[in-house]
Design a protein around this motif. Structure first.
Motif, PDB file in Angstrom:
ATOM      1  N   ASN A  39       5.545   7.051   1.074  1.00 39.09           N
ATOM      2  CA  ASN A  39       4.910   6.343   2.205  1.00 39.09           C
ATOM      3  C   ASN A  39       4.628   4.843   2.041  1.00 39.09           C
ATOM      4  N   SER A  87       3.481   0.584   3.034  1.00 42.25           N
ATOM      5  CA  SER A  87       3.251  -0.776   4.211  1.00 42.25           C
ATOM      6  C   SER A  87       2.995  -1.490   3.202  1.00 42.25           C
ATOM      7  N   VAL A 144       1.069  -1.439   0.085  1.00 44.98           N
ATOM      8  CA  VAL A 144       0.135  -0.069   0.441  1.00 44.98           C
ATOM      9  C   VAL A 144       0.288   1.060   0.141  1.00 44.98           C
ATOM     10  N   ARG A 183       2.976   2.240   7.917  1.00 40.88           N
ATOM     11  CA  ARG A 183       4.003   2.601   6.995  1.00 40.88           C
ATOM     12  C   ARG A 183       5.250   3.186   7.579  1.00 40.88           C
ATOM     13  N   GLY A 232       1.608   5.352  -0.587  1.00 39.12           N
ATOM     14  CA  GLY A 232       0.859   6.797  -0.505  1.00 39.12           C
ATOM     15  C   GLY A 232       1.812   8.299  -1.149  1.00 39.12           C
ATOM     16  N   LEU A 233       1.772   8.953  -1.677  1.00 41.23           N
ATOM     17  CA  LEU A 233       3.055   9.876  -2.321  1.00 41.23           C
ATOM     18  C   LEU A 233       2.566  10.898  -1.324  1.00 41.23           C
ATOM     19  N   GLU A 234       3.573  11.943  -1.163  1.00 44.48           N
ATOM     20  CA  GLU A 234       3.863  13.415  -0.745  1.00 44.48           C
ATOM     21  C   GLU A 234       4.768  13.364  -1.923  1.00 44.48           C
ATOM     22  N   GLU A 265      -5.342  14.182  -1.408  1.00 41.01           N
ATOM     23  CA  GLU A 265      -5.558  14.905  -0.580  1.00 41.01           C
ATOM     24  C   GLU A 265      -5.969  15.935   0.056  1.00 41.01           C
ATOM     25  N   PHE A 303      -4.919  -2.028   6.768  1.00 30.49           N
ATOM     26  CA  PHE A 303      -3.826  -0.993   6.832  1.00 30.49           C
ATOM     27  C   PHE A 303      -2.591  -1.842   7.362  1.00 30.49           C
ATOM     28  N   GLY A 304      -1.334  -1.534   7.410  1.00 25.71           N
ATOM     29  CA  GLY A 304      -0.480  -2.042   7.573  1.00 25.71           C
ATOM     30  C   GLY A 304       0.586  -0.736   8.394  1.00 25.71           C
ATOM     31  N   VAL A 354      -0.451  16.437  -2.035  1.00 23.21           N
ATOM     32  CA  VAL A 354      -0.558  14.527  -1.054  1.00 23.21           C
ATOM     33  C   VAL A 354      -1.513  13.773  -1.405  1.00 23.21           C
ATOM     34  N   SER A 355      -1.078  12.337  -1.690  1.00 21.59           N
ATOM     35  CA  SER A 355      -1.887  11.101  -2.479  1.00 21.59           C
ATOM     36  C   SER A 355      -2.759  10.603  -1.228  1.00 21.59           C
ATOM     37  N   ARG A 356      -3.721  10.208  -1.540  1.00 22.83           N
ATOM     38  CA  ARG A 356      -4.216   8.894  -0.559  1.00 22.83           C
ATOM     39  C   ARG A 356      -3.406   7.852  -0.703  1.00 22.83           C
ATOM     40  N   PRO A 357      -3.657   6.643   0.233  1.00 26.37           N
ATOM     41  CA  PRO A 357      -2.581   5.329   0.105  1.00 26.37           C
ATOM     42  C   PRO A 357      -3.477   4.426  -0.794  1.00 26.37           C
TER      43      PRO A 357
HETATM   44  P1  ADP Z   1       1.265  12.516   8.512  1.00 28.63           P
HETATM   45  O1  ADP Z   1       0.067  13.400   9.052  1.00 28.63           O
HETATM   46  O2  ADP Z   1       1.417  11.177   9.450  1.00 28.63           O
HETATM   47  O3  ADP Z   1       1.821  13.015   7.424  1.00 28.63           O
HETATM   48  P2  ADP Z   1      -0.971  11.609   6.485  1.00 28.63           P
HETATM   49  O4  ADP Z   1      -2.136  11.013   6.619  1.00 28.63           O
HETATM   50  O5  ADP Z   1      -0.846  12.875   5.860  1.00 28.63           O
HETATM   51  O6  ADP Z   1      -0.099  11.369   7.728  1.00 28.63           O
HETATM   52  O7  ADP Z   1      -0.147  10.887   5.685  1.00 28.63           O
HETATM   53  C1  ADP Z   1       1.187  10.920   4.659  1.00 28.63           C
HETATM   54  C2  ADP Z   1       0.996  10.306   3.212  1.00 28.63           C
HETATM   55  O8  ADP Z   1       0.482   8.686   4.016  1.00 28.63           O
HETATM   56  C3  ADP Z   1      -0.162   9.942   2.748  1.00 28.63           C
HETATM   57  O9  ADP Z   1       0.331  10.142   1.035  1.00 28.63           O
HETATM   58  C4  ADP Z   1      -0.547   8.520   2.805  1.00 28.63           C
HETATM   59  O10 ADP Z   1      -1.216   8.394   1.909  1.00 28.63           O
HETATM   60  C5  ADP Z   1      -0.107   7.516   2.830  1.00 28.63           C
HETATM   61  N1  ADP Z   1      -0.399   6.920   4.047  1.00 28.63           N
HETATM   62  C6  ADP Z   1      -1.123   7.124   5.038  1.00 28.63           C
HETATM   63  N2  ADP Z   1      -1.613   5.756   5.825  1.00 28.63           N
HETATM   64  C7  ADP Z   1      -0.734   4.892   5.020  1.00 28.63           C
HETATM   65  C8  ADP Z   1      -0.553   2.717   5.055  1.00 28.63           C
HETATM   66  N3  ADP Z   1      -0.876   2.886   5.774  1.00 28.63           N
HETATM   67  N4  ADP Z   1      -0.003   2.553   3.746  1.00 28.63           N
HETATM   68  C9  ADP Z   1       1.118   3.521   3.271  1.00 28.63           C
HETATM   69  N5  ADP Z   1       0.646   4.713   3.091  1.00 28.63           N
HETATM   70  C10 ADP Z   1       0.493   5.233   3.493  1.00 28.63           C
END
Ligand code: ADP
Ligand code: MG
Length: 499
Positions: free
Chosen positions: A217, A219, A27, A230, A29-31, A140, A227-228, A175-178
């Motif tokens: 990110n 996991s 899984v 990350r 997610g990208l920033e 996001e 989800f695990g 910021v993308s969703r996971p």
């Molecule tokens: P933070 O506030 O700690 O930075 P966010 O919720 O903003 O955390 O998430 C940061 C990035 O991590 C986002 O791109 C999101 O999609 C990704 N992300 C969140 N949970 C997971 C997960 N379980 N596995 C992989 N990526 C994740």
């Protein structure tokens, strides 16, 4: 976020990784940090030019001289809004700049001005296409922030240098969703995002210069499980490395879990030389940034009418262009995607379709020529489309000559070579060098008769096996130096052989 994994349909590109205890799903997610295309910095008038002499583009604001106040750059705000609109995202008419406090030698203010709880852009999406599956990747948020300066560590251990040219340059963090499920999907997402930014003209997307970089990110989980935990891999700066970082990080996590361990949330670095990630800091060591609204800046308020005006000025974006290319020119999804991957190649293609002096040409044939002949040749020579020695008008003219039956496809390739090497007007070259296709039935009949007379055995064979006809066509084409019209040859042969 809760995982609705059980109901989530599997897609081909969401490849599973097999471990000792069965299959695992990754899984991601990208920033993405994208440098805003703007001549001046986010809160100062200093230049953003790349490659200037160290510390030559530094205003008193960028150097954090006491008493200097930030003044927001309207163009950077407009670029963020354009990007938000291009990502089909909601624009927040009120957003807030916060101070993110930390100490680093290349951060003279002692804090970075960023946006935390109230970013300028809200939820949106990016559509990617992997193995024929269309995947909607959720966005996001997008917020504006300052970049830091750069520390340069000299060979000799006593010396470190700080270059503040980059200090205060505007970044968009997207910021993308996971929502991504494999290295390939993550790569396709960044590639597509970069294409959109380039179309919009809001970021150059040049990863080699560092003006687009991604925190990845990762996991892992068993399919269907929640989800695990990350890990975040910081600052990955090429599409290839993003793929490698995902793969190695996923395998590292799988090995730990299968060994009875658990994943600690931490920040890691990808080492491209070793092809592995290593720990940078754990969650316990995570910074407390003590975010608070920057008292030097008022909340940023936008007028809806200004946002509407920016929306009207947006160019046609890649998805819309691709749909139009398929619709208007009958292109396959694949060909259309190849052509729209860069705005320059899409524009070039449309200029080819407009044709030479003889007018518009067939879109499918034009696409074939641009993708196979031109791109193939440019690749071989390591040239960008902007440096092509053959213009769109010239290719248009060549395609027009094929369509009108003036030259065969084979001669067209020779013609392309001549135009590539020598330039010139394709129509004139065909005239002066006698490259015209022979459609004169008398001449072709004679050639066909010759071949038939010389090959009585083959004539017997072709009557039993009509697919042999291709051999005869080939012989006549060869005898004519490629100038015979293959369709006419085919027709005459069929008539004479009685098949
Ligand atoms: P933070 O506030 O700690 O930075 P966010 O919720 O903003 O955390 O998430 C940061 C990035 O991590 C986002 O791109 C999101 O999609 C990704 N992300 C969140 N949970 C997971 C997960 N379980 N596995 C992989 N990526 C994740
Ligand atoms: Mg975050």
């Amino acid at each position: 976020m809760t995982a609705s994994a059980a109901t989530e349909p599997r897609r081909k590109s969401a490849s599973l990784i097999s471990g000792a205890t069965g299959d695992w799903e990754v899984v991601i997610g990208l920033e993405v940090h994208a440098q805003v295309n703007s001549r001046a910095k986010l809160f100062s008038g200093a230049s953003t030019e790349f490659g200037s002499a160290p510390n030559s583009n530094v205003s008193l604001v960028d150097a954090a001289m006491p008493g200097m106040l930030p003044v927001i750059n309207r163009e950077c705000v407009a670029q963020a809004v354009r990007t938000g609109l291009g990502l089909k995202a909601g624009i927040n008419l009120v957003s807030v700049f916060d101070r993110k406090n930390y100490f680093y030698p290349d951060l003279p203010q002692g804090y970075q001005i960023s946006q935390y709880k109230q970013p300028i852009v809200g939820e949106g999406e990016v559509e990617i296409d992997v193995d024929g599956d269309v995947i909607r990747v959720g966005i996001e948020r997008l917020h504006l922030e300052q970049d830091a300066g750069k520390s340069i560590h000299d060979q000799s251990p006593e010396h470190s240098f700080v270059d503040l040219n980059r200090s205060g340059v505007a970044l968009m963090e997207i910021v993308s969703r996971p929502d991504l499920r494999s290295a390939r999907e993550a790569q396709a997402y960044v590639t597509k995002l970069r294409t959109i930014l380039r179309y919009l003209g809001t970021c150059d997307g040049d990863m080699e210069k560092g003006n687009l970089r991604a925190d990845v990110n990762v996991s892992v989980r068993k399919p269907g499980a929640p989800f695990g935990t990350r890990c975040e891999i910081k600052n990955v700066n090429s599409i290839r490395f993003i793929g490698q970082a995902v793969e190695t990080e996923a395998r590292r996590q799988i090995a730990i879990i299968e060994d009875g361990g658990r994943i600690d949330q931490e920040t890691r670095l990808f080492d491209p030389q070793k092809g592995e990630t290593r720990s940078m800091r754990s969650k316990e060591e995570a910074h407390d940034y003590r975010y608070f609204p920057d008292p030097d800046l008022l909340p940023l308020e936008l007028e809806q009418s200004w946002v509407d005006e920016l929306a009207k000025g947006l160019p046609e974006l890649p998805d819309a262009k691709r749909a139009r290319f398929m619709d208007a020119y009958g292109l396959s999804p694949y060909d259309a995607a190849v052509l729209v991957a860069e705005r320059e190649s899409a524009d070039y293609f449309e200029a080819v379709v407009a044709g030479g002096k003889a007018g518009p040409v067939d879109g499918k044939l034009a696409a074939n020529w641009v993708i196979n002949e031109l791109f193939g040749r440019l690749n071989k020579e390591g040239l960008e489309i902007g440096k092509s020695p053959v213009s769109a008008g010239q290719i248009g003219a060549i395609v027009g000559l094929i369509t009108s039956g003036t030259i065969s496809g084979k001669i067209a390739k020779d013609l392309f070579e001549i135009v590539w090497a020598e330039g010139g007007d394709p129509v004139t070259i065909v005239e002066t060098r006698g490259m015209k296709q022979v459609t004169d039935t008398g001449a072709l009949e004679k050639a066909v008769d010759d071949i038939i007379a010389k090959n009585p055995d083959k004539v017997e064979q072709v009557k039993a096996k009509p697919t042999m006809l291709g051999w005869f066509v080939g012989q006549v084409m060869k005898a004519s130096g490629g100038k015979a019209n293959p369709q006419a040859v085919n027709d005459i042969l069929k008539a004479k052989l009685g098949i």
